[in-house]
Design a protein around this motif. Structure first.
Motif, PDB file in Angstrom:
ATOM      1  N   GLY A  81      18.550 -10.301  -6.161  1.00 44.56           N
ATOM      2  CA  GLY A  81      17.034 -10.430  -5.874  1.00 44.56           C
ATOM      3  C   GLY A  81      16.299 -10.255  -6.711  1.00 44.56           C
ATOM      4  N   ALA A  82      15.225 -10.393  -6.933  1.00 39.44           N
ATOM      5  CA  ALA A  82      14.067 -10.363  -7.954  1.00 39.44           C
ATOM      6  C   ALA A  82      12.964  -9.494  -7.691  1.00 39.44           C
ATOM      7  CB  ALA A  82      13.637 -11.818  -8.536  1.00 39.44           C
ATOM      8  N   ALA A  83      12.438  -8.932  -8.477  1.00 36.51           N
ATOM      9  CA  ALA A  83      11.108  -8.104  -8.343  1.00 36.51           C
ATOM     10  C   ALA A  83      10.048  -8.614  -9.148  1.00 36.51           C
ATOM     11  CB  ALA A  83      11.364  -6.603  -8.459  1.00 36.51           C
TER      12      ALA A  83
ATOM     13  N   VAL B 144      21.107  -2.186  -1.782  1.00 36.47           N
ATOM     14  CA  VAL B 144      21.615  -2.134  -0.638  1.00 36.47           C
ATOM     15  C   VAL B 144      22.655  -3.374  -0.320  1.00 36.47           C
ATOM     16  CG1 VAL B 144      21.120  -1.874   1.650  1.00 36.47           C
ATOM     17  CG2 VAL B 144      19.600  -1.250   0.254  1.00 36.47           C
ATOM     18  N   PHE B 145      23.858  -3.000   0.295  1.00 38.35           N
ATOM     19  CA  PHE B 145      24.839  -3.662   0.426  1.00 38.35           C
ATOM     20  C   PHE B 145      25.616  -3.549   1.760  1.00 38.35           C
ATOM     21  CE2 PHE B 145      24.936  -2.621  -3.956  1.00 38.35           C
ATOM     22  CZ  PHE B 145      25.066  -4.113  -4.655  1.00 38.35           C
ATOM     23  N   LYS B 146      25.757  -4.514   2.486  1.00 42.81           N
ATOM     24  CA  LYS B 146      26.701  -4.285   3.858  1.00 42.81           C
ATOM     25  C   LYS B 146      28.099  -4.770   3.674  1.00 42.81           C
ATOM     26  CE  LYS B 146      26.339  -6.959   7.506  1.00 42.81           C
ATOM     27  NZ  LYS B 146      25.674  -7.795   8.636  1.00 42.81           N
ATOM     28  N   VAL B 147      29.134  -3.696   3.956  1.00 43.30           N
ATOM     29  CA  VAL B 147      30.421  -3.959   3.911  1.00 43.30           C
ATOM     30  C   VAL B 147      30.892  -4.061   5.066  1.00 43.30           C
ATOM     31  CG1 VAL B 147      32.554  -3.217   2.538  1.00 43.30           C
ATOM     32  CG2 VAL B 147      30.397  -2.876   1.514  1.00 43.30           C
TER      33      VAL B 147
ATOM     34  N   LEU C 123      14.262 -16.454   5.104  1.00 47.98           N
ATOM     35  CA  LEU C 123      13.475 -15.197   6.076  1.00 47.98           C
ATOM     36  C   LEU C 123      13.549 -15.694   7.425  1.00 47.98           C
ATOM     37  CD1 LEU C 123      12.854 -12.501   4.959  1.00 47.98           C
ATOM     38  CD2 LEU C 123      10.496 -13.134   4.792  1.00 47.98           C
ATOM     39  N   GLU C 124      13.840 -14.717   8.263  1.00 44.80           N
ATOM     40  CA  GLU C 124      13.791 -15.107   9.807  1.00 44.80           C
ATOM     41  C   GLU C 124      12.242 -15.302  10.206  1.00 44.80           C
ATOM     42  OE1 GLU C 124      13.550 -10.819  11.975  1.00 44.80           O
ATOM     43  OE2 GLU C 124      15.359 -11.985  12.162  1.00 44.80           O
TER      44      GLU C 124
ATOM     45  N   PRO D 299      21.949  -6.966   3.178  1.00 40.75           N
ATOM     46  CA  PRO D 299      21.276  -6.824   4.352  1.00 40.75           C
ATOM     47  C   PRO D 299      19.742  -7.511   4.405  1.00 40.75           C
ATOM     48  CG  PRO D 299      22.351  -4.820   3.591  1.00 40.75           C
ATOM     49  CD  PRO D 299      22.401  -5.891   2.399  1.00 40.75           C
ATOM     50  N   VAL D 300      19.419  -7.880   3.269  1.00 42.34           N
ATOM     51  CA  VAL D 300      18.056  -8.178   2.918  1.00 42.34           C
ATOM     52  C   VAL D 300      17.881  -9.887   3.317  1.00 42.34           C
ATOM     53  CG1 VAL D 300      16.043  -8.781   1.343  1.00 42.34           C
ATOM     54  CG2 VAL D 300      17.449  -6.635   1.368  1.00 42.34           C
ATOM     55  N   THR D 301      18.719 -10.603   2.734  1.00 41.05           N
ATOM     56  CA  THR D 301      18.822 -12.023   2.806  1.00 41.05           C
ATOM     57  C   THR D 301      19.882 -12.431   3.822  1.00 41.05           C
ATOM     58  OG1 THR D 301      20.285 -12.485   0.915  1.00 41.05           O
ATOM     59  CG2 THR D 301      18.090 -12.285   0.462  1.00 41.05           C
ATOM     60  N   GLY D 302      20.914 -11.631   4.019  1.00 43.70           N
ATOM     61  CA  GLY D 302      21.998 -12.233   4.818  1.00 43.70           C
ATOM     62  C   GLY D 302      23.040 -12.807   4.250  1.00 43.70           C
ATOM     63  N   LYS D 303      22.932 -13.160   3.282  1.00 37.58           N
ATOM     64  CA  LYS D 303      23.856 -14.098   2.464  1.00 37.58           C
ATOM     65  C   LYS D 303      25.232 -13.353   1.961  1.00 37.58           C
ATOM     66  CE  LYS D 303      20.692 -17.290   0.230  1.00 37.58           C
ATOM     67  NZ  LYS D 303      20.058 -17.824  -1.180  1.00 37.58           N
ATOM     68  N   GLU D 304      26.186 -13.959   2.135  1.00 38.43           N
ATOM     69  CA  GLU D 304      27.449 -13.491   1.620  1.00 38.43           C
ATOM     70  C   GLU D 304      27.459 -13.333   0.210  1.00 38.43           C
ATOM     71  OE1 GLU D 304      32.100 -14.864   1.791  1.00 38.43           O
ATOM     72  OE2 GLU D 304      31.075 -14.800   3.736  1.00 38.43           O
TER      73      GLU D 304
END
Length: 277
Positions: A92-94, A185-188, A18-19, A156-161
């Motif tokens: 991720g995990a909740a 959520v995904f970034k494509v 996390l930043e 987008p949450v973790t920035g991981k590929e």
């Protein structure tokens, strides 16, 4: 930062990904919110239990090899229509447990005449354009580049590929499935393109949230959760701050009212997909 938003950062915080600003904000929230502290403790315990599983020895049934051989023989007798590639990932995990999101890609080879994309916002036969279609509960990523391209899916949450597709004379058709209760959520993005697409896939449950404030991406998550429709954002400023109050209208009306005079446009396709530009 509210509790739901803070929980979205548990995984990245646990992995020390996390930043700085978000990390400090989350730590402050954890110090002052007893409920959130308990949730994070439960999250950490779950992660540790899962980590311990990798050290468990699993006895392989003696009949397994025979079953595998029999299954392979069945598959080999079927006609082949392309080269399927399968992958799953942990997003991720909740508090209640781990949330699993799966993406499946099929890359059938095309002839030297090139590939043609079907459907999507660009209409049938639109090449070199990233398209999104709805197929049941899935959002299907459809891309048919006329030159070598690379498509990357990240969180987008973790920035991981999460997944990378190197395309060379191939068409990508990739259903994105969300087995979470909440939206995923995904970034494509296509390497070299200026603006990536944010894709929000609704979860198994709907939410009753009627009002909120946050980024355009947060709005998309709220719409996907309340109206159970997928949302695609194709805008550079997904962090633009907006407020919203959902009335008795549909998803398109809710999104349009929230983004009125904010410099965005909203469209809804006949298959239900909402697009924000």
């Amino acid at each position: 930062m509210n509790q739901d938003k803070a929980r979205e950062f548990f995984s990245a915080y646990y992995e020390d990904a996390l930043e700085g600003g978000l990390k400090q904000s989350l730590e402050t929230q954890l110090k002052t919110d007893a409920t959130l502290q308990a949730d994070y403790v439960a999250f950490v315990e779950t992660m540790r239990d899962l980590d311990a599983l990798k050290h468990e020895e699993i006895e392989i049934p003696i009949y397994l090899s025979d079953r595998i051989a029999s299954r392979l023989e069945q598959v080999q007798t079927k006609p082949k229509f392309g080269l399927p590639l399968w992958t799953t990932w942990m997003r991720g995990a909740a508090f209640a447990g781990l949330a699993v999101v799966a993406i499946t890609a099929a890359l059938p080879m095309f002839n030297s005449g090139g590939a043609t994309a079907n459907g999507g916002f660009g209409g049938p036969g639109t090449a070199d354009q990233l398209l999104f279609k709805v197929d049941g509960s899935n959002v299907v990523l459809d891309y048919a580049p006329t030159s070598p391209k690379t498509v990357i899916v990240t969180s987008p949450v973790t920035g991981k590929e999460l997944r990378r597709f190197d395309l060379n004379g191939q068409r990508l058709e990739s259903p994105i499935e969300n087995s979470n209760q909440k939206p995923a959520v995904f970034k494509v993005e296509v390497v070299g393109d200026k603006t990536p697409s944010i894709v929000v896939v609704p979860g198994k449950a709907t939410t009753n949230t009627k009002a909120g404030d946050g980024t355009v991406q947060d709005l998309a998550v709220s719409i996907a959760g309340r109206y159970h429709v997928p949302v695609v954002i194709e805008a550079a400023d997904v962090q633009h701050h907006v407020t919203w109050t959902f009335g008795s209208g549909d998803a398109n009306t809710a999104a349009s009212q929230a983004l009125e005079n904010e410099g965005f446009s909203v469209d809804q396709r006949s298959d239900g997909l909402i697009k924000i530009r």
